[in-house]
Every structure is written in structure tokens, then in C-alpha cells.
Design a protein around this motif. Structure first.
Motif, PDB file in Angstrom:
ATOM      1  N   THR A 123       0.832  -1.207   0.000  1.00 21.57           N
ATOM      2  CA  THR A 123       0.000   0.000   0.000  1.00 21.57           C
ATOM      3  C   THR A 123       0.866   1.256   0.000  1.00 21.57           C
ATOM      4  O   THR A 123       0.575   2.222  -0.725  1.00 21.57           O
ATOM      5  CB  THR A 123      -0.929   0.003   1.233  1.00 21.57           C
ATOM      6  OG1 THR A 123      -1.679  -1.214   1.268  1.00 21.57           O
ATOM      7  CG2 THR A 123      -1.887   1.183   1.190  1.00 21.57           C
ATOM      8  N   SER A 165       0.931   3.854  -3.133  1.00 21.06           N
ATOM      9  CA  SER A 165       0.505   5.226  -2.869  1.00 21.06           C
ATOM     10  C   SER A 165       1.608   6.211  -3.210  1.00 21.06           C
ATOM     11  O   SER A 165       1.346   7.270  -3.796  1.00 21.06           O
ATOM     12  CB  SER A 165       0.098   5.372  -1.395  1.00 21.06           C
ATOM     13  OG  SER A 165      -0.962   4.501  -1.070  1.00 21.06           O
ATOM     14  N   VAL A 216       1.837   6.381  -7.074  1.00 24.24           N
ATOM     15  CA  VAL A 216       0.744   7.194  -7.623  1.00 24.24           C
ATOM     16  C   VAL A 216       1.020   8.678  -7.400  1.00 24.24           C
ATOM     17  O   VAL A 216       0.811   9.510  -8.289  1.00 24.24           O
ATOM     18  CB  VAL A 216      -0.597   6.788  -6.969  1.00 24.24           C
ATOM     19  CG1 VAL A 216      -1.689   7.797  -7.301  1.00 24.24           C
ATOM     20  CG2 VAL A 216      -1.013   5.402  -7.441  1.00 24.24           C
ATOM     21  N   THR A 217       1.521   9.003  -6.217  1.00 24.69           N
ATOM     22  CA  THR A 217       1.802  10.412  -5.899  1.00 24.69           C
ATOM     23  C   THR A 217       2.873  10.978  -6.810  1.00 24.69           C
ATOM     24  O   THR A 217       2.726  12.084  -7.353  1.00 24.69           O
ATOM     25  CB  THR A 217       2.242  10.530  -4.429  1.00 24.69           C
ATOM     26  OG1 THR A 217       1.199  10.021  -3.584  1.00 24.69           O
ATOM     27  CG2 THR A 217       2.510  11.979  -4.065  1.00 24.69           C
ATOM     28  N   TYR A 261      -6.344   4.739  -9.073  1.00 21.53           N
ATOM     29  CA  TYR A 261      -5.949   5.746  -8.080  1.00 21.53           C
ATOM     30  C   TYR A 261      -5.356   6.980  -8.753  1.00 21.53           C
ATOM     31  O   TYR A 261      -5.597   8.114  -8.324  1.00 21.53           O
ATOM     32  CB  TYR A 261      -4.933   5.145  -7.113  1.00 21.53           C
ATOM     33  CG  TYR A 261      -5.551   4.262  -6.043  1.00 21.53           C
ATOM     34  CD1 TYR A 261      -6.900   3.916  -6.091  1.00 21.53           C
ATOM     35  CD2 TYR A 261      -4.787   3.753  -5.002  1.00 21.53           C
ATOM     36  CE1 TYR A 261      -7.453   3.106  -5.120  1.00 21.53           C
ATOM     37  CE2 TYR A 261      -5.342   2.943  -4.016  1.00 21.53           C
ATOM     38  CZ  TYR A 261      -6.674   2.618  -4.087  1.00 21.53           C
ATOM     39  OH  TYR A 261      -7.225   1.823  -3.124  1.00 21.53           O
ATOM     40  N   SER A 268      -6.675  10.883  -8.648  1.00 26.90           N
ATOM     41  CA  SER A 268      -5.707  11.776  -7.988  1.00 26.90           C
ATOM     42  C   SER A 268      -5.377  12.992  -8.843  1.00 26.90           C
ATOM     43  O   SER A 268      -5.019  14.048  -8.306  1.00 26.90           O
ATOM     44  CB  SER A 268      -4.412  11.020  -7.672  1.00 26.90           C
ATOM     45  OG  SER A 268      -4.633   9.992  -6.739  1.00 26.90           O
ATOM     46  N   CYS A 318      -2.821  13.501  -2.156  1.00 27.11           N
ATOM     47  CA  CYS A 318      -2.849  12.368  -3.078  1.00 27.11           C
ATOM     48  C   CYS A 318      -2.407  11.090  -2.373  1.00 27.11           C
ATOM     49  O   CYS A 318      -3.046  10.039  -2.496  1.00 27.11           O
ATOM     50  CB  CYS A 318      -1.955  12.678  -4.276  1.00 27.11           C
ATOM     51  SG  CYS A 318      -1.786  11.323  -5.467  1.00 27.11           S
ATOM     52  N   PHE A 319      -1.313  11.162  -1.614  1.00 25.33           N
ATOM     53  CA  PHE A 319      -0.797   9.989  -0.902  1.00 25.33           C
ATOM     54  C   PHE A 319      -1.791   9.499   0.135  1.00 25.33           C
ATOM     55  O   PHE A 319      -2.059   8.290   0.231  1.00 25.33           O
ATOM     56  CB  PHE A 319       0.526  10.348  -0.238  1.00 25.33           C
ATOM     57  CG  PHE A 319       1.129   9.244   0.574  1.00 25.33           C
ATOM     58  CD1 PHE A 319       1.854   8.240  -0.040  1.00 25.33           C
ATOM     59  CD2 PHE A 319       0.965   9.202   1.953  1.00 25.33           C
ATOM     60  CE1 PHE A 319       2.413   7.208   0.710  1.00 25.33           C
ATOM     61  CE2 PHE A 319       1.516   8.183   2.705  1.00 25.33           C
ATOM     62  CZ  PHE A 319       2.237   7.182   2.082  1.00 25.33           C
ATOM     63  N   THR A 379      -5.024   9.955   0.238  1.00 27.22           N
ATOM     64  CA  THR A 379      -6.213   9.407  -0.413  1.00 27.22           C
ATOM     65  C   THR A 379      -5.962   8.002  -0.936  1.00 27.22           C
ATOM     66  O   THR A 379      -6.793   7.101  -0.778  1.00 27.22           O
ATOM     67  CB  THR A 379      -6.651  10.324  -1.567  1.00 27.22           C
ATOM     68  OG1 THR A 379      -6.883  11.647  -1.073  1.00 27.22           O
ATOM     69  CG2 THR A 379      -7.929   9.812  -2.218  1.00 27.22           C
ATOM     70  N   ALA A 380      -4.793   7.805  -1.564  1.00 26.18           N
ATOM     71  CA  ALA A 380      -4.463   6.485  -2.087  1.00 26.18           C
ATOM     72  C   ALA A 380      -4.279   5.463  -0.966  1.00 26.18           C
ATOM     73  O   ALA A 380      -4.607   4.293  -1.127  1.00 26.18           O
ATOM     74  CB  ALA A 380      -3.199   6.570  -2.948  1.00 26.18           C
ATOM     75  N   MET A 381      -3.745   5.899   0.176  1.00 22.94           N
ATOM     76  CA  MET A 381      -3.549   4.983   1.298  1.00 22.94           C
ATOM     77  C   MET A 381      -4.866   4.420   1.801  1.00 22.94           C
ATOM     78  O   MET A 381      -4.961   3.237   2.148  1.00 22.94           O
ATOM     79  CB  MET A 381      -2.830   5.704   2.437  1.00 22.94           C
ATOM     80  CG  MET A 381      -1.333   5.880   2.246  1.00 22.94           C
ATOM     81  SD  MET A 381      -0.410   4.340   2.382  1.00 22.94           S
ATOM     82  CE  MET A 381      -0.659   3.934   4.119  1.00 22.94           C
ATOM     83  N   THR A 432      -1.173   7.886   7.854  1.00 19.86           N
ATOM     84  CA  THR A 432      -1.677   8.983   7.026  1.00 19.86           C
ATOM     85  C   THR A 432      -1.588  10.305   7.766  1.00 19.86           C
ATOM     86  O   THR A 432      -1.198  11.333   7.195  1.00 19.86           O
ATOM     87  CB  THR A 432      -3.139   8.705   6.623  1.00 19.86           C
ATOM     88  OG1 THR A 432      -3.218   7.426   5.985  1.00 19.86           O
ATOM     89  CG2 THR A 432      -3.644   9.768   5.674  1.00 19.86           C
TER      90      THR A 432
END
Length: 275
Positions: free
Chosen positions: A59, A63, A66-67, A146, A150, A203-204, A206-208, A252
Motif C-alpha cells: 500500500t 501510494s 501514484v503520488t 488511483y 488523484s 494524493c498519498f 487518499t491512495a492509502m 496517514t
């Protein structure tokens, strides 16, 4: 200055909302951990259980990936949109921010339509090579989902920061002989940095914790929100689910707190430098 009675009247609704929707539920989740056979030691399960630890690492890596990709894409596109006026610009901005209105399950369904068993990519690859390329149901499909939701969160922050940049600083740097890459590194990136850091943190985070997209695509995906859901609903392991939830929330929160600290520090440095 408001009187004590007025101050209390204005503060009461906010305090009530924080207590009802954050403090009380958080406290109840935290004490649920003690209902497990290991008591408070259940909090260490994410470090001592291989499956949970692997899920956490996966995860975190996804994340972070993605960020980084979102920041690079949105940094380039955001600067282009701010610096250029062209026909259809407002439509393009609207399309880039459209995913804000989509819930995670819709995003997951769109990924399936793109890269699922009956998806567009699979149909094209089957026609060209005789084999279907299907990746909607693994970590690559979740990564795309994701990234999709994002992009609006990042690009709006980047555009807001880009609008505050002074083009004269770039012109001065070029007039002094600085190549384009030096202008980007020494002028543009420092000006964009507060927006990049703050939007990257969102962004991080939210993805987490995103669940809807993972739930829609959950075939071969073992990210932490899905593990929490499985432990709570299918295994009735409420203590472990609560411990994993607290761990996810703590990670988070630490990320967002660190970003607030560093953004504040960078803002102070910029202010002192300008003075």
C-alpha cells in the motif's frame, strides 16, 4: 473580541461535530483492539504478521508511486494550461477535474472497461496478437484507478501555484544565460513546491485509504483497506481490523502533519528571502 458567551456559542457546533464524527468513533475503535486475545499487543500485529506487513508495504509503495506520477504529470500539464490560452482550454480543464465527481466504484468500473476481460485494451491486443492483455484486477489496474482520481486534486493545486509565479524571474534567469533546465530547477520548481507538496500529501493520503476502487477491482489485490474489510466482515476479527485501521490512520496523519510542517517551513524561508 467576542464575549465568552458568544465564543462558546460559536465553538459548540464545531466541537460537537468533531466529538461525534471523529473523537468518539476513534476512541471506540481504539479500545476494540483490547477485545482480542492479545490485548494491546494486537497493535503490533501489522509488524509481526507477514501478510499484514506485506499489505502495508504494498500500500505504501503504490501510494507513493501514484503520488510521484501524479505530481510529474500534473506539474507539466498544469504549467502548460496556465501559460497557454487556446480553444477548448476550459473544456480540457473540466475533463481533467471531472473525476472529482466520481465515487471509487465508478472509477473501478471504468478501469474494468479499459483493461478488464472485456475491456478496450484486451480487445485491441487480441485483434493484433491473439492474446488478451488484462490487468484491471491486479495492482496495475488499481494504480491506474488511483492515478485517475488523484489527477484533479493535484492539477488544481499546481495550477493555483503556477498562476502566482512571476514570469519576470524566468526572463531574468534566461537573460543571465541560465539554460532551460536551470530555470526549471531554480525558479519554477521552488515556486511550485508548496502546491506540489500539499497536493502530493493529499494524493498519498487518499491512495492509502481509498476503498471503493480497490473493492471493485479486488481479485488479486491485497492493499491494507481491503485487508481491513476482509478481517472485519468475513473473518469477524474485529480487534485486528481495529488495530490495522488505527495504524493506517496514524501513518496517514503523520504524513499530513509532516507536510504541514515542511510547507510552513518553506513558506517562512520564502518570506524571509523576499524580505
Amino acid at each position: 473580541m467576542a464575549s465568552p458567551a458568544t465564543f462558546l456559542a460559536l465553538m459548540t457546533p464545531g466541537v460537537a461535530i468533531i466529538a461525534a464524527f471523529f473523537l468518539i468513533p476513534l476512541f471506540l475503535v481504539a479500545i476494540k483492539v483490547t477485545d482480542g486475545p492479545d490485548g494491546w499487543a494486537t497493535y503490533l500485529v501489522i509488524l509481526t504478521n507477514g501478510r499484514y506487513l506485506e499489505s502495508l508495504i504494498q500500500t505504501l509503495v503504490m501510494s507513493a508511486g501514484v503520488t510521484v506520477v501524479a505530481l510529474i504529470l500534473c506539474g507539466v500539464v498544469g504549467m502548460f494550461l496556465v501559460r497557454n490560452q487556446f480553444a477548448g482550454r476550459s473544456i480540457l480543464i473540466g475533463l481533467l477535474t471531472l473525476p472529482l465527481s466520481f465515487p471509487g466504484t465508478v472509477v473501478g468500473f471504468m478501469v474494468i472497461m479499459l483493461a478488464g476481460r472485456q475491456g478496450v485494451i484486451g480487445g485491441i491486443s487480441n485483434a493484433l496478437t491473439g492474446e488478451k492483455i488484462v490487468f484491471a484486477y491486479d495492482i496495475a489496474g488499481l494504480f491506474i484507478g488511483y492515478l485517475y482520481f488523484s489527477i484533479p486534486r493535484v492539477i488544481l493545486a499546481v495550477m493555483a501555484s503556477a498562476e502566482k509565479l512571476d514570469p519576470q524571474l524566468e526572463e531574468a534567469a534566461r537573460s543571465l544565460g541560465a539554460p532551460r533546465w536551470r530555470v526549471v530547477r531554480d525558479v519554477i520548481l521552488p515556486g511550485l513546491m508548496p502546491g506540489l507538496i500539499s497536493s502530493g500529501a493529499i494524493c498519498f493520503a487518499t491512495a492509502m485509504g481509498a476503498f471503493g476502487t480497490a473493492f471493485t477491482l479486488a481479485t488479486d489485490i491485497d492493499v491494507l483497506p481491503m485487508v481491513i474489510y476482509t478481517e472485519f466482515t468475513r473473518n469477524a476479527n474485529i480487534a485486528v481490523a481495529a488495530a490495522l485501521s488505527i495504524a493506517l490512520g496514524a501513518i496517514t496523519w503523520m504524513c499530513l502533519s509532516a507536510v504541514r510542517f515542511f510547507v510552513g517551513e518553506s513558506a517562512d524561508v520564502t518570506t524571509r528571502g523576499g524580505a
